[in-house]
Design a protein around this motif. Structure first.
Motif, PDB file in Angstrom:
ATOM      1  N   GLY A   1       0.795  -1.215   0.000  1.00 15.87           N
ATOM      2  CA  GLY A   1       0.000   0.000   0.000  1.00 15.87           C
ATOM      3  C   GLY A   1       0.827   1.264   0.000  1.00 15.87           C
ATOM      4  O   GLY A   1       1.925   1.311   0.572  1.00 15.87           O
TER       5      GLY A   1
ATOM      6  N   VAL B   1       0.130   5.484   0.668  1.00 18.20           N
ATOM      7  CA  VAL B   1      -0.844   6.469   1.139  1.00 18.20           C
ATOM      8  C   VAL B   1      -0.237   7.858   1.007  1.00 18.20           C
ATOM      9  O   VAL B   1       0.807   8.153   1.590  1.00 18.20           O
ATOM     10  CB  VAL B   1      -1.247   6.204   2.604  1.00 18.20           C
ATOM     11  CG1 VAL B   1      -2.208   7.283   3.087  1.00 18.20           C
ATOM     12  CG2 VAL B   1      -1.862   4.825   2.748  1.00 18.20           C
ATOM     13  N   GLN B   2      -0.915   8.701   0.246  1.00 17.52           N
ATOM     14  CA  GLN B   2      -0.524  10.100   0.146  1.00 17.52           C
ATOM     15  C   GLN B   2      -1.515  10.947   0.942  1.00 17.52           C
ATOM     16  O   GLN B   2      -2.723  10.724   0.881  1.00 17.52           O
ATOM     17  CB  GLN B   2      -0.515  10.565  -1.309  1.00 17.52           C
ATOM     18  CG  GLN B   2       0.662  10.052  -2.122  1.00 17.52           C
ATOM     19  CD  GLN B   2       0.693  10.680  -3.506  1.00 17.52           C
ATOM     20  OE1 GLN B   2      -0.235  10.541  -4.279  1.00 17.52           O
ATOM     21  NE2 GLN B   2       1.772  11.388  -3.804  1.00 17.52           N
TER      22      GLN B   2
ATOM     23  N   LEU C   1      -4.688   4.273  10.022  1.00 14.17           N
ATOM     24  CA  LEU C   1      -5.722   4.307   9.007  1.00 14.17           C
ATOM     25  C   LEU C   1      -6.405   2.939   8.961  1.00 14.17           C
ATOM     26  O   LEU C   1      -5.740   1.907   8.844  1.00 14.17           O
ATOM     27  CB  LEU C   1      -5.116   4.638   7.643  1.00 14.17           C
ATOM     28  CG  LEU C   1      -6.086   4.867   6.488  1.00 14.17           C
ATOM     29  CD1 LEU C   1      -6.966   6.085   6.761  1.00 14.17           C
ATOM     30  CD2 LEU C   1      -5.315   5.050   5.183  1.00 14.17           C
TER      31      LEU C   1
ATOM     32  N   LEU D   1       1.118   4.052  10.022  1.00 13.87           N
ATOM     33  CA  LEU D   1       1.787   4.775   8.949  1.00 13.87           C
ATOM     34  C   LEU D   1       2.813   5.741   9.519  1.00 13.87           C
ATOM     35  O   LEU D   1       2.583   6.379  10.546  1.00 13.87           O
ATOM     36  CB  LEU D   1       0.772   5.559   8.117  1.00 13.87           C
ATOM     37  CG  LEU D   1      -0.335   4.740   7.435  1.00 13.87           C
ATOM     38  CD1 LEU D   1      -1.390   5.665   6.851  1.00 13.87           C
ATOM     39  CD2 LEU D   1       0.241   3.831   6.364  1.00 13.87           C
TER      40      LEU D   1
ATOM     41  N   LEU E   1      -3.826   5.018  -2.179  1.00  7.54           N
ATOM     42  CA  LEU E   1      -4.897   5.820  -1.597  1.00  7.54           C
ATOM     43  C   LEU E   1      -4.400   7.249  -1.398  1.00  7.54           C
ATOM     44  O   LEU E   1      -3.301   7.457  -0.876  1.00  7.54           O
ATOM     45  CB  LEU E   1      -5.336   5.244  -0.246  1.00  7.54           C
ATOM     46  CG  LEU E   1      -5.916   3.823  -0.258  1.00  7.54           C
ATOM     47  CD1 LEU E   1      -6.012   3.286   1.173  1.00  7.54           C
ATOM     48  CD2 LEU E   1      -7.283   3.812  -0.933  1.00  7.54           C
ATOM     49  N   THR E   2      -5.189   8.218  -1.822  1.00 10.09           N
ATOM     50  CA  THR E   2      -4.876   9.623  -1.579  1.00 10.09           C
ATOM     51  C   THR E   2      -5.904  10.173  -0.596  1.00 10.09           C
ATOM     52  O   THR E   2      -7.103  10.224  -0.888  1.00 10.09           O
ATOM     53  CB  THR E   2      -4.911  10.443  -2.876  1.00 10.09           C
ATOM     54  OG1 THR E   2      -3.927   9.923  -3.781  1.00 10.09           O
ATOM     55  CG2 THR E   2      -4.608  11.906  -2.591  1.00 10.09           C
ATOM     56  N   MET E   3      -5.419  10.547   0.583  1.00 13.13           N
ATOM     57  CA  MET E   3      -6.285  11.018   1.659  1.00 13.13           C
ATOM     58  C   MET E   3      -6.255  12.546   1.666  1.00 13.13           C
ATOM     59  O   MET E   3      -5.241  13.158   2.019  1.00 13.13           O
ATOM     60  CB  MET E   3      -5.821  10.463   3.002  1.00 13.13           C
ATOM     61  CG  MET E   3      -5.589   8.938   3.023  1.00 13.13           C
ATOM     62  SD  MET E   3      -7.033   7.966   2.550  1.00 13.13           S
ATOM     63  CE  MET E   3      -8.199   8.460   3.810  1.00 13.13           C
TER      64      MET E   3
END
Length: 676
Positions: free
Chosen positions: A498, A500-501, A524, A544, A612-614
């Motif tokens: 994974g 994650v941004q 997350l 993270l 995934l972009t949060m």
């Protein structure tokens, strides 16, 4: 620096100085918490840094084994990688009596001891260069009223070499081996003097060659019932009280209302005299000795007292103590079901078990506790320690009942600041019906990055027997109550890789690496959904850490997730607990992201990437960035964490102050709507 360079050289020299007449630990792997100093630090030719791990299960049922023991009992190894553990033999002996068992590193059965112990949680086996030593109750008996028994076993066959029934005391948990002497601690008991009954812990010194009792050391403890018992390791410091006068150290717990009761003990093995010290909670906390500082270190939870303390080995004088229980990076979360129920995530907290380990610099200590926090304590030149959050995991990581170990690159010297090290542990699960099951977790001890998580699919931390521990083979071992020995081996890629941004995220500077290059993030929670629907099949929470020198992309590596096709959604950190019919806690400040149609292969057969972009800015949790979020930001503008008008929900960049940078993130994402 010279002292640091000598640290492990001295220790290894002590371990290998053994002639034919004197048995010593076979290697640091031969005892729980690693060595006579109880550093909990193990040399590894290959660190467990691979992102992928696959299981080769071994069915133990055919060997009349029911993998047993409480979480105190850890699997141990010899220098060749053979494994040793205690297990119940079930119906073929009364009262669930136990044996010691040995398998090869790849899971091939070697032997089971012909000596059978009565049912008592007991200590982990001790693996010497010449024999294996087991502790327990007298055969056919169970519980605290049973006489404690010690036995030596042939390393190649499991045959009994000698057996000694200890004359007083109750079966205990702690033991170690040094220079031909096996030291064994009893559980606390009432020792009669003829005039009074004195609460006592007895340390027996046995000749490892024949089991003869060489000496006994009676130590008076507080009247604390089961809490006044050495439940972890015995620590040995050669010449601590002078030339030839070795020191032996252990901890017990105390009643929270009796702050003056002693919790730390140091025995002069040459004279039998001992000192005591009172310093906070000590349950499940072993004593670490640092030859770099010549200090004893105790790290524990902060239910009462201090989270870290150091002591002079010869006098017991407290050289430093401090509490870091107020340090957190998640504000208290109120239950969605009850206004009176709160979830706290702080360093320490309730739930420390036997996780502390000494880093290669010989001064820093890594540990963990309730609230999912992995913490690092660093020492300055004055001897004072500072605690910081390395990693913020899910709260169900709390209580880390399955011990932990620190793996450092072999050869272990020279020991300098920055030497690579990986901290390995297993986590707790609170609500298995939501899919939040126990995880095995590997953490980079320098940056706080979680290198990988392996889902055991077990509902409770006590379902992982023998701990989750790595051996000299580079494989990770644990057992489950369904009579399976699980052997995890590294593979090149994780099952789910994974990325994650979170654009604009900075994070608290005093987390992660501590220098701003890596900062911790709030966990997350991933929702694994039935494709094309919002039906959540199960959840998994990932920790993270943001690398600010590497493009600002946090990564996670998940293994042993059920194969299938899922829509993977993420918006918040969500935590379930079974209290009072069920409690739900969550934190969010981002829009929901969705990775649709993710085909997860069977573990070990391939890998799938998930990105995934949060987008931050959703302070009111309606999955949109609107004027309502702007209004909440205005109310908290200028606040620092701890101020009356502080709101973590609008700290979009995570730096613990509400500034124009947070306003800029909201403006950038204004009008955005998250996925369903």
């Amino acid at each position: 620096m010279k002292a640091r360079l000598l640290m492990f050289g001295v220790l290894l020299a002590l371990l290998v100085t053994a002639g034919n007449a004197q048995d010593n630990l076979d290697s640091p792997w031969g005892v729980k918490n690693a060595d006579i100093y109880a550093t909990n630090t193990f040399p590894a030719w290959q660190l467990p840094t691979a992102s992928g791990w696959v299981d080769t299960p071994v069915n133990l049922a055919g060997y009349a084994i029911r993998s047993g023991g409480h979480y105190e009992v850890q699997t141990v190894f010899d220098s060749e990688g053979n494994i040793y553990f205690r297990g119940s033999i079930g119906a073929d002996a009364p009262n669930n009596s136990v044996r010691i068992y040995s398998f090869t590193a790849d899971g091939t059965f070697r032997w089971k001891s012909d000596n059978i112990f009565g049912n008592w949680p007991g200590a982990s086996p001790i693996v010497g260069q010449q024999a294996v030593y087991g502790l327990g109750a007298e055969y056919g008996k169970t519980g605290t009223g049973s006489p404690p028994v010690v036995a030596a076993l042939d390393k190649n066959t499991g045959a009994t070499l000698w057996t000694t029934v200890l004359p007083e005391g109750q079966p205990g948990y702690a033991a170690t081996l040094y220079e031909g002497v096996l030291y064994v601690a009893t559980r606390d008991y009432l020792r009669s003097t003829g005039e009074e009954d004195i609460p006592t812990v007895t340390i027996y010194a046995l000749n490892a060659a024949n089991g003869n009792i060489l000496n006994r050391y009676d130590v008076t403890v507080s009247q604390g019932g089961w809490t006044a018992t050495p439940r972890t390791s015995l620590t040995i410091v050669p010449d601590a009280f002078g030339a030839g006068a070795h020191g032996l150290y252990f901890t017990v717990d105390r009643n929270p209302n009796n702050s003056g009761d002693p919790t730390v003990f140091g025995i002069n093995l040459a004279t039998g005299s001992y000192w005591t010290a009172s310093s906070g909670k000590a349950f499940h906390s072993h004593i670490i000795y640092s030859p770099v500082t010549n200090e004893l270190i105790k790290v524990s939870w902060n239910d009462y007292g201090q989270t870290i303390a150091t002591f002079d080995p010869a006098t017991g004088a407290i050289k430093h103590e401090s509490s870091w229980g107020s340090v957190s990076m998640i504000d208290p979360l109120q239950s969605l079901e009850s206004s009176s129920s709160w979830l706290w995530s702080n360093i320490g907290g309730h739930g420390y078990c036997d996780t502390a380990a000494l880093l290669p610099d010989g001064t820093s200590v890594i540990t963990a506790g309730f609230g999912g926090i992995v913490a690092l304590y660093t020492r300055d030149e004055s001897g004072a320690y500072t605690g910081r959050i390395l990693t913020q995991g899910a709260s169900h990581w709390g209580e880390f009942h399955n011990m932990a170990q620190l793996l450092v690159a072999e050869p272990m010297g020279p020991q300098v600041q920055g030497a690579p090290a990986v901290w390995l542990t297993a986590t707790r699960a609170e609500r298995s019906e939501t899919g939040q099951t126990s995880m095995i977790v590997a953490v980079d001890a320098l940056t706080g990055r979680v290198l990988w998580q392996y889902d055991t699919q077990r509902a409770s931390q006590v379902d992982l027997r023998g701990g989750a521990v790595m051996g000299p083979s580079g494989k990770v071992y644990y057992m489950t109550p369904d009579n399976i020995l699980h052997i995890l081996s590294p593979v090149e890629s994780a099952q789910i890789e994974g990325a994650v941004q979170m654009p604009g995220y900075v994070g608290p500077a005093n987390t992660g690496s501590g220098d701003g290059s890596w900062t911790a993030m709030i966990p997350l929670t991933l929702e694994f959904r039935e494709p094309g629907t919002t039906n959540v099949l199960f959840r998994k929470t990932v920790a993270l850490t943001m690398p600010h020198l590497d493009g600002g992309v946090a990564t996670f590596n998940l293994n042993n997730i059920p194969a299938g096709t899922y829509d993977i959604a993420a918006k918040e950190y969500i935590q379930f607990f079974p209290w009072d019919g069920g409690r739900t806690f969550k934190f969010t400040r981002t829009l929901r992201a969705l990775a649709p149609g993710v085909v997860v292969p069977a573990n070990g057969t391939g890998s799938v990437a998930v990105a995934l972009t949060m987008l931050a800015g959703d302070a009111d949790d309606d999955n949109e960035v609107t004027l309502f979020d702007f209004g909440l930001l205005v109310q908290a503008f200028g606040a620092l964490r701890g101020d009356e008008n502080w709101s973590q929900a609008v700290d979009f960049d995570g730096d613990e102050e509400i500034t124009l940078f947070d306003f800029g993130i909201l403006v950038q994402n204004f009008g955005e709507i998250g996925a369903d």
